[in-house]
Design an enzyme around this catalytic site. Structure first.
Site, PDB file in Angstrom:
ATOM      1  N   ASN A  12      -1.759   4.835 -28.056  1.00 32.56           N
ATOM      2  CA  ASN A  12      -2.405   5.222 -26.793  1.00 32.56           C
ATOM      3  C   ASN A  12      -1.420   5.320 -25.633  1.00 32.56           C
ATOM      4  O   ASN A  12      -1.398   6.317 -24.912  1.00 32.56           O
ATOM      5  CB  ASN A  12      -3.503   4.213 -26.461  1.00 32.56           C
ATOM      6  CG  ASN A  12      -4.733   4.404 -27.340  1.00 32.56           C
ATOM      7  OD1 ASN A  12      -4.976   5.499 -27.854  1.00 32.56           O
ATOM      8  ND2 ASN A  12      -5.504   3.350 -27.523  1.00 32.56           N
ATOM      9  N   ASP A  34       7.214   7.108 -34.405  1.00 31.19           N
ATOM     10  CA  ASP A  34       6.232   6.113 -34.856  1.00 31.19           C
ATOM     11  C   ASP A  34       6.407   5.943 -36.359  1.00 31.19           C
ATOM     12  O   ASP A  34       6.948   6.813 -37.040  1.00 31.19           O
ATOM     13  CB  ASP A  34       4.801   6.579 -34.529  1.00 31.19           C
ATOM     14  CG  ASP A  34       3.789   5.431 -34.523  1.00 31.19           C
ATOM     15  OD1 ASP A  34       3.292   5.088 -33.436  1.00 31.19           O
ATOM     16  OD2 ASP A  34       3.502   4.877 -35.600  1.00 31.19           O
ATOM     17  N   ARG A  89      -2.500 -11.547 -24.324  1.00 30.86           N
ATOM     18  CA  ARG A  89      -1.278 -10.795 -24.619  1.00 30.86           C
ATOM     19  C   ARG A  89      -0.352 -11.629 -25.500  1.00 30.86           C
ATOM     20  O   ARG A  89       0.335 -11.117 -26.365  1.00 30.86           O
ATOM     21  CB  ARG A  89      -0.562 -10.415 -23.322  1.00 30.86           C
ATOM     22  CG  ARG A  89      -1.334  -9.442 -22.449  1.00 30.86           C
ATOM     23  CD  ARG A  89      -0.556  -9.137 -21.188  1.00 30.86           C
ATOM     24  NE  ARG A  89      -1.293  -8.298 -20.263  1.00 30.86           N
ATOM     25  CZ  ARG A  89      -2.138  -8.757 -19.336  1.00 30.86           C
ATOM     26  NH1 ARG A  89      -2.369 -10.047 -19.218  1.00 30.86           N
ATOM     27  NH2 ARG A  89      -2.737  -7.921 -18.511  1.00 30.86           N
ATOM     28  N   ASN A  96       4.513  -8.375 -32.764  1.00 29.89           N
ATOM     29  CA  ASN A  96       5.301  -7.486 -31.909  1.00 29.89           C
ATOM     30  C   ASN A  96       6.773  -7.883 -31.792  1.00 29.89           C
ATOM     31  O   ASN A  96       7.632  -7.022 -31.611  1.00 29.89           O
ATOM     32  CB  ASN A  96       4.643  -7.365 -30.535  1.00 29.89           C
ATOM     33  CG  ASN A  96       3.394  -6.498 -30.591  1.00 29.89           C
ATOM     34  OD1 ASN A  96       3.061  -5.964 -31.650  1.00 29.89           O
ATOM     35  ND2 ASN A  96       2.708  -6.350 -29.480  1.00 29.89           N
ATOM     36  N   ASN A 121       3.738  -5.680 -25.438  1.00 24.22           N
ATOM     37  CA  ASN A 121       3.378  -7.050 -25.031  1.00 24.22           C
ATOM     38  C   ASN A 121       3.666  -8.088 -26.109  1.00 24.22           C
ATOM     39  O   ASN A 121       3.712  -7.717 -27.278  1.00 24.22           O
ATOM     40  CB  ASN A 121       1.871  -7.090 -24.728  1.00 24.22           C
ATOM     41  CG  ASN A 121       1.572  -6.763 -23.280  1.00 24.22           C
ATOM     42  OD1 ASN A 121       2.287  -7.182 -22.390  1.00 24.22           O
ATOM     43  ND2 ASN A 121       0.490  -6.028 -23.057  1.00 24.22           N
ATOM     44  N   ARG A 152      -3.385  -1.922  -9.762  1.00 21.51           N
ATOM     45  CA  ARG A 152      -4.750  -2.465  -9.859  1.00 21.51           C
ATOM     46  C   ARG A 152      -5.108  -3.221  -8.575  1.00 21.51           C
ATOM     47  O   ARG A 152      -6.183  -3.039  -8.001  1.00 21.51           O
ATOM     48  CB  ARG A 152      -4.837  -3.399 -11.068  1.00 21.51           C
ATOM     49  CG  ARG A 152      -4.794  -2.641 -12.388  1.00 21.51           C
ATOM     50  CD  ARG A 152      -4.789  -3.569 -13.592  1.00 21.51           C
ATOM     51  NE  ARG A 152      -4.849  -2.798 -14.827  1.00 21.51           N
ATOM     52  CZ  ARG A 152      -4.375  -3.189 -15.990  1.00 21.51           C
ATOM     53  NH1 ARG A 152      -3.773  -4.367 -16.108  1.00 21.51           N
ATOM     54  NH2 ARG A 152      -4.485  -2.433 -17.060  1.00 21.51           N
ATOM     55  N   HIS A 176       3.753 -11.012 -16.907  1.00 17.59           N
ATOM     56  CA  HIS A 176       2.591 -10.133 -17.085  1.00 17.59           C
ATOM     57  C   HIS A 176       1.556 -10.866 -17.943  1.00 17.59           C
ATOM     58  O   HIS A 176       1.421 -10.632 -19.128  1.00 17.59           O
ATOM     59  CB  HIS A 176       3.042  -8.842 -17.775  1.00 17.59           C
ATOM     60  CG  HIS A 176       1.961  -7.832 -17.940  1.00 17.59           C
ATOM     61  ND1 HIS A 176       1.161  -7.408 -16.904  1.00 17.59           N
ATOM     62  CD2 HIS A 176       1.535  -7.141 -19.029  1.00 17.59           C
ATOM     63  CE1 HIS A 176       0.304  -6.510 -17.349  1.00 17.59           C
ATOM     64  NE2 HIS A 176       0.502  -6.335 -18.643  1.00 17.59           N
TER      65      HIS A 176
HETATM   66  P1  NAI Z   1      -1.501   1.414 -30.051  1.00 15.23           P
HETATM   67  O1  NAI Z   1      -1.928   0.556 -31.179  1.00 15.23           O
HETATM   68  O2  NAI Z   1      -2.381   2.524 -29.630  1.00 15.23           O
HETATM   69  O3  NAI Z   1      -0.069   2.045 -30.404  1.00 15.23           O
HETATM   70  C1  NAI Z   1       1.000   1.309 -30.872  1.00 15.23           C
HETATM   71  C2  NAI Z   1       1.795   2.208 -31.818  1.00 15.23           C
HETATM   72  O4  NAI Z   1       2.994   1.505 -32.204  1.00 15.23           O
HETATM   73  C3  NAI Z   1       1.038   2.542 -33.114  1.00 15.23           C
HETATM   74  O5  NAI Z   1       0.904   3.947 -33.250  1.00 15.23           O
HETATM   75  C4  NAI Z   1       1.917   1.949 -34.202  1.00 15.23           C
HETATM   76  O6  NAI Z   1       1.940   2.701 -35.394  1.00 15.23           O
HETATM   77  C5  NAI Z   1       3.290   1.960 -33.521  1.00 15.23           C
HETATM   78  N1  NAI Z   1       4.290   1.121 -34.169  1.00 15.23           N
HETATM   79  C6  NAI Z   1       4.124  -0.060 -34.802  1.00 15.23           C
HETATM   80  N2  NAI Z   1       5.300  -0.487 -35.312  1.00 15.23           N
HETATM   81  C7  NAI Z   1       6.230   0.434 -34.958  1.00 15.23           C
HETATM   82  C8  NAI Z   1       7.625   0.552 -35.184  1.00 15.23           C
HETATM   83  N3  NAI Z   1       8.321  -0.384 -35.841  1.00 15.23           N
HETATM   84  N4  NAI Z   1       8.254   1.641 -34.713  1.00 15.23           N
HETATM   85  C9  NAI Z   1       7.561   2.597 -34.049  1.00 15.23           C
HETATM   86  N5  NAI Z   1       6.252   2.548 -33.813  1.00 15.23           N
HETATM   87  C10 NAI Z   1       5.590   1.478 -34.256  1.00 15.23           C
HETATM   88  O7  NAI Z   1      -1.191   0.448 -28.824  1.00 15.23           O
HETATM   89  P2  NAI Z   1      -1.064   0.869 -27.279  1.00 15.23           P
HETATM   90  O8  NAI Z   1      -2.373   0.764 -26.646  1.00 15.23           O
HETATM   91  O9  NAI Z   1      -0.301   2.127 -27.198  1.00 15.23           O
HETATM   92  O10 NAI Z   1      -0.172  -0.355 -26.726  1.00 15.23           O
HETATM   93  C11 NAI Z   1       1.163  -0.483 -27.128  1.00 15.23           C
HETATM   94  C12 NAI Z   1       1.737  -1.800 -26.627  1.00 15.23           C
HETATM   95  O11 NAI Z   1       1.863  -1.768 -25.218  1.00 15.23           O
HETATM   96  C13 NAI Z   1       0.895  -3.032 -26.942  1.00 15.23           C
HETATM   97  O12 NAI Z   1       1.715  -4.111 -27.297  1.00 15.23           O
HETATM   98  C14 NAI Z   1       0.181  -3.297 -25.630  1.00 15.23           C
HETATM   99  O13 NAI Z   1      -0.225  -4.628 -25.500  1.00 15.23           O
HETATM  100  C15 NAI Z   1       1.259  -2.931 -24.661  1.00 15.23           C
HETATM  101  N6  NAI Z   1       0.805  -2.633 -23.312  1.00 15.23           N
HETATM  102  C16 NAI Z   1       1.533  -3.147 -22.292  1.00 15.23           C
HETATM  103  C17 NAI Z   1       1.221  -2.874 -20.992  1.00 15.23           C
HETATM  104  C18 NAI Z   1       2.053  -3.423 -19.888  1.00 15.23           C
HETATM  105  O14 NAI Z   1       1.612  -3.420 -18.752  1.00 15.23           O
HETATM  106  N7  NAI Z   1       3.270  -3.872 -20.145  1.00 15.23           N
HETATM  107  C19 NAI Z   1       0.050  -2.038 -20.654  1.00 15.23           C
HETATM  108  C20 NAI Z   1      -0.625  -1.496 -21.798  1.00 15.23           C
HETATM  109  C21 NAI Z   1      -0.246  -1.803 -23.092  1.00 15.23           C
HETATM  110  C1  2OP Z   2      -2.687  -4.402 -19.484  1.00 12.61           C
HETATM  111  O1  2OP Z   2      -2.426  -5.131 -18.510  1.00 12.61           O
HETATM  112  C2  2OP Z   2      -2.711  -4.655 -21.907  1.00 12.61           C
HETATM  113  O2  2OP Z   2      -0.926  -5.488 -20.674  1.00 12.61           O
HETATM  114  C3  2OP Z   2      -1.879  -4.514 -20.734  1.00 12.61           C
HETATM  115  O3  2OP Z   2      -3.582  -3.560 -19.454  1.00 12.61           O
END
Ligand code: NAI
Ligand code: 2OP
Length: 309
Positions: A12, A34, A89, A96, A121, A152, A176
């Site tokens: 996403n 990916d 998280r 992760n 995260n 936010r 975070h």
């Molecule tokens: P998601 O599940 O939609 O996508 C994660 C992708 O990573 C998946 O397509 C998966 O196949 C891929 N993946 C897994 N292992 C991998 C590898 N070794 N190499 C390449 N790709 C790999 O998750 P989403 O929603 O995109 O979130 C991703 C991360 O970002 C999560 O850990 C989430 O908690 C974090 N996040 C952090 C935020 C922040 O403010 N820092 C805000 C939103 C999300």
């Molecule tokens: C957020 O704050 C999941 O860290 C992510 O939305």
């Protein structure tokens, strides 16, 4: 415009980031990497097919290996699992940390000159891990969280005060997570301290909503946020590639600043062509510094836990 930007993780956040990078033509090529076969290739092609409609010339490529990512000048790391309802998280760390380590080794090998923005995260521990494994300098590795948390905070404040979103300036520091520090002393509405325009109880409720902002979305969607997170990452990417020198809150490597050493924590930084060019040491009230200390301790605990995995 950069020659090549790679986004690792085509989920996403990653896919949304790639699309926005391309639509803004921030690079000639955007590479989406990916581990799932077909998904990065499919999403990249689908996005690329919007180019004639949207009118951008950036090429988008999907891959399961880092060959096409070789020589990237900027890498955004979004690989890893996201929260499900009921998870914090920090619950993501076991899976992760290993994913981010593999990603870090590949960045080191294929894009050794890159500026890296980590999103995965638990953010502060994952950005620390990426720096540790790559051995890159703290100037080249930064974590995205503060821009999102501050956005936010700004939105909720603007809604409460009944003013334009763009007139609200706010800063969210610290880790975070639940211990993040929305810094009300630096929060203004076009220069007017927010305390003059919003009652103390309302302000405190907004602080609490900001702290739980990620969880609020997980509860609604069953997975974590991605539109605003992708936009927040783009702000940092753009500041780097256009040498804008934006002052933004971000997870930066601290070597004595704010009294912390060998730690990643959300602080105000200047991002320009040199990466994290400056950590800006601002004065905090005693209460805010105490909250930052508490947040730093929580992040340190998480970093130590991730080292043992
Ligand atoms: P998601 O599940 O939609 O996508 C994660 C992708 O990573 C998946 O397509 C998966 O196949 C891929 N993946 C897994 N292992 C991998 C590898 N070794 N190499 C390449 N790709 C790999 O998750 P989403 O929603 O995109 O979130 C991703 C991360 O970002 C999560 O850990 C989430 O908690 C974090 N996040 C952090 C935020 C922040 O403010 N820092 C805000 C939103 C999300
Ligand atoms: C957020 O704050 C999941 O860290 C992510 O939305």
């Amino acid at each position: 415009m950069l020659t090549k930007i790679t986004v690792v993780g085509a989920g996403n956040v990653g896919a949304t980031t790639a699309q926005r990078l391309a639509e803004k033509e921030l690079a000639r090529t955007v590479v989406l990497v990916d581990v799932i076969e077909g998904v990065p290739q499919g999403k990249a092609l689908d996005q690329y097919e919007s180019a004639p409609i949207e009118g951008f010339d950036t090429r988008i490529i999907g891959a399961n290996d880092y060959g096409p990512a070789a020589g990237s000048e900027l890498v955004v790391v979004t690989a890893g699992i996201a929260r499900k309802p009921g998870m914090s998280r920090d619950d993501l760390i076991g899976i992760n940390a290993k994913i981010v380590r593999t990603v870090a080794e590949n960045i080191k090998r294929h894009a050794p000159q890159a500026f890296v923005i980590v999103v995965s995260n638990p953010l502060d521990a994952m950005v620390y891990e990426l720096k540790r494994v790559t051995g890159f300098s703290g100037k080249k590795v930064v974590g995205m969280a503060g821009v999102l948390d501050a956005a936010r905070f700004q939105l909720f404040l603007a809604r409460e005060a009944g003013v334009a979103v763009k007139d609200v300036r706010a800063m969210v520091l610290g880790g975070h997570g639940d211990t993040m520090v929305p810094v009300t002393s630096y929060c203004t509405i076009n220069g007017v301290p927010v305390s003059q325009l919003i009652a103390a109880d309302k302000l405190q409720a907004i602080v609490e909503r900001t702290r739980g902002g990620g969880g609020e979305l997980v509860k609604l969607m069953g997975t974590s946020a991605y539109y605003a997170p992708a936009t927040a990452g783009i702000v940092m990417a753009e500041s780097y590639l256009k040498d804008q020198k934006r002052l933004v809150p971000a997870a930066a490597y601290l070597d004595g600043e704010y009294g912390y050493k060998e730690l990643y924590l959300g602080v105000p930084v200047v991002i320009g062509a040199g990466g994290v060019e400056k950590v800006v040491d601002i004065k905090l009230t005693a209460d805010e510094k105490a909250m930052l200390d508490k947040s730093a301790a929580a992040v340190r605990e998480l970093i130590e836990a991730s080292k043992k995995l």
